[in-house]
Scaffold this motif. Structure first.
Motif, PDB file in Angstrom:
ATOM      1  N   GLU A   1      -9.189  19.554 -26.757  1.00 60.38           N
ATOM      2  CA  GLU A   1      -9.727  18.447 -27.269  1.00 60.38           C
ATOM      3  C   GLU A   1      -9.573  16.900 -27.172  1.00 60.38           C
ATOM      4  N   LEU A   2      -8.042  16.762 -27.002  1.00 52.69           N
ATOM      5  CA  LEU A   2      -7.503  15.637 -27.004  1.00 52.69           C
ATOM      6  C   LEU A   2      -8.117  14.922 -25.561  1.00 52.69           C
ATOM      7  N   GLU A   3      -8.036  15.676 -24.560  1.00 49.59           N
ATOM      8  CA  GLU A   3      -8.503  15.320 -23.253  1.00 49.59           C
ATOM      9  C   GLU A   3      -9.732  15.107 -23.269  1.00 49.59           C
ATOM     10  N   GLN A   4     -10.659  15.853 -24.011  1.00 49.52           N
ATOM     11  CA  GLN A   4     -12.149  15.412 -23.860  1.00 49.52           C
ATOM     12  C   GLN A   4     -12.259  13.940 -24.591  1.00 49.52           C
ATOM     13  N   ASP A   5     -11.670  13.790 -25.880  1.00 54.39           N
ATOM     14  CA  ASP A   5     -11.679  12.724 -26.642  1.00 54.39           C
ATOM     15  C   ASP A   5     -11.496  11.462 -25.856  1.00 54.39           C
ATOM     16  N   MET A   6     -10.324  11.512 -25.018  1.00 61.23           N
ATOM     17  CA  MET A   6      -9.981  10.369 -24.491  1.00 61.23           C
ATOM     18  C   MET A   6     -10.891  10.187 -23.088  1.00 61.23           C
ATOM     19  N   ILE A   7     -11.503  10.962 -22.614  1.00 56.84           N
ATOM     20  CA  ILE A   7     -12.591  10.770 -21.684  1.00 56.84           C
ATOM     21  C   ILE A   7     -13.739  10.104 -22.574  1.00 56.84           C
ATOM     22  N   ARG A   8     -14.170  10.695 -23.507  1.00 55.19           N
ATOM     23  CA  ARG A   8     -15.523   9.941 -24.233  1.00 55.19           C
ATOM     24  C   ARG A   8     -15.065   8.673 -24.477  1.00 55.19           C
TER      25      ARG A   8
ATOM     26  N   TYR B   1       1.756  26.976 -19.435  1.00 56.83           N
ATOM     27  CA  TYR B   1       0.539  26.546 -19.185  1.00 56.83           C
ATOM     28  C   TYR B   1       0.016  25.317 -19.347  1.00 56.83           C
ATOM     29  N   THR B   2      -0.766  24.904 -18.497  1.00 56.89           N
ATOM     30  CA  THR B   2      -1.409  23.274 -18.750  1.00 56.89           C
ATOM     31  C   THR B   2      -2.698  23.398 -18.815  1.00 56.89           C
ATOM     32  N   ALA B   3      -3.118  22.596 -19.690  1.00 52.50           N
ATOM     33  CA  ALA B   3      -4.561  22.381 -20.090  1.00 52.50           C
ATOM     34  C   ALA B   3      -5.218  21.205 -19.085  1.00 52.50           C
ATOM     35  N   GLU B   4      -6.047  21.216 -18.262  1.00 52.43           N
ATOM     36  CA  GLU B   4      -6.533  20.114 -17.516  1.00 52.43           C
ATOM     37  C   GLU B   4      -8.040  20.036 -17.705  1.00 52.43           C
ATOM     38  N   THR B   5      -8.518  18.862 -17.991  1.00 50.19           N
ATOM     39  CA  THR B   5     -10.052  18.420 -18.297  1.00 50.19           C
ATOM     40  C   THR B   5      -9.939  17.311 -16.980  1.00 50.19           C
TER      41      THR B   5
END
Length: 367
Positions: A124-131, A339-343
């Motif tokens: 969610e954090l990564e998606q927000d940053m891209i938005r 584990y790494t979450a990557e977006t």
């Protein structure tokens, strides 16, 4: 006497998370269609420019038709930028207290479920940053016709210049916070260049904070300004609740111009400096949304599956609100028990109808 229980009481968690949905006002002018989610590495666009010349009569009669030159077109090829973010989550982190938990009410699920719950906020954090980054693209395109994107160190790593006509970047003759200013004439000048080059009429003005303060303080503006809160119902629904504030409208000659302010800000990746999406001294002039050809495009970014137990849980590709496409995966670092979450995403704000955009700048003494 009743003995009190000396245990902690944990209140509901307060998440001070910015509403990124209300940071999408400028990018909402960019249309998304299914065909804009491309599978290519590069995006090609041909722009046809047609004049408004009249047809001449033929003299003498029967001398034959007048030859007409074909429409001119300009071809462009662009490579959308790549955003790719990663956030590691360690198995050790699962043993720590989470927001809203106490040592008394902690309930343990399996480690896979715990890890999945920890990975969700990372995505969610990564998606927000891209938005937010998409909104930055839209803001720079609309104000300059150019995008300069920075890397993690704050250095410019990507530049795309669509060559906005210099006549569409207008510095006002007299600052709006100075004696003798005429904001109405300045807006009309911007409207005239859009009508001349873009064959369209301006209906929307988006103000930076200080530009609005000076604009609404001007006596010539106050004579024409109408604060009609009911008019918002007639606006394009996609502009509503995106962070832009509808202030009212003015009539400039026979043309109605809806007035917006947009106070949302963003932070640099490598610093805590904050920047407004619309520069304090700028005013963006646009026609109705259906008269604009602004496109939010996506190029393909294929990735190798992470090869973890989460491959079946985390979709490789995710589309939000039918307008934002992400590529996701979970990567395991077994020696580090992490584990790494990557977006990732490859969005591009493409201003095809760039001649239908004008920008007033330097409207105030100190922006």
């Amino acid at each position: 006497m009743k003995i009190p229980e000396f245990k902690e009481t944990m209140l509901e968690v307060f998440r001070n998370r910015p509403d990124v949905g209300r940071m999408g006002f400028l990018s909402s002018f960019f249309t998304v269609k299914p065909q804009y989610f491309t599978n290519g590495e590069l995006i090609d666009i041909d722009v046809i420019n047609r004049s408004v010349k009249i047809a001449p009569v033929v003299t003498p009669n029967g001398s034959g038709a007048v030859q007409v030159a074909p429409d001119l077109f300009t071809g462009k090829q662009v490579r959308p930028p790549l955003y790719s973010l990663a956030r590691p989550v360690s198995l050790y982190d699962l043993m720590q207290r989470k927001p809203g938990e106490t040592v008394f009410d902690k309930t343990y699920a399996s480690w896979t479920a715990e890890m999945q719950n920890a990975l969700i906020p990372a995505f969610e954090l990564e998606q927000d940053m891209i938005r937010v980054s998409i909104e930055v693209q839209a803001a720079k395109m609309l104000q300059t016709g150019k995008v300069d994107l920075t890397d993690e160190n704050g250095k410019i790593a990507y530049t795309l210049d669509y060559g906005m006509n210099p006549d569409h970047k207008i510095s006002v003759s007299t600052k709006w916070d100075a004696t003798g200013a005429d904001p109405i004439a300045d807006l009309k000048g911007g409207m005239d260049v859009v009508r001349k080059d873009g064959h369209s009429d301006v209906s929307t003005a988006i103000f930076g904070a200080k530009a609005w303060e000076a604009f609404i303080s001007n006596e010539k503006v106050l004579k024409l300004f109408q604060k009609d809160v009911l008019n918002i119902a007639a606006l394009n629904p996609e502009l509503v609740d995106r962070g832009g504030e509808y202030m009212g409208y003015i009539m400039i000659g026979a043309y109605k111009v809806n007035l917006f302010t947009y106070s949302a800000v963003y932070e640099a990746f490598n610093a805590e400096d904050r920047f407004p999406f619309v520069d304090d001294d700028k005013v963006i002039l646009l026609p109705n949304r259906d008269r604009l050809d602004l496109r939010l495009m996506y190029a393909r970014h294929p990735v190798i599956a992470g090869g973890t137990i989460f491959d079946d849980i985390v979709p490789e590709e995710l589309t939000i609100e039918n307008r934002i496409r992400y590529t996701q995966r979970v990567i395991a670092d077994i020696p580090k028990n992490t584990y790494t979450a990557e977006t990732s995403s490859r969005p591009l704000c493409l201003p095809v109808s760039i001649d239908r955009i004008a920008v007033l700048g330097d409207t105030v003494t100190a922006a």
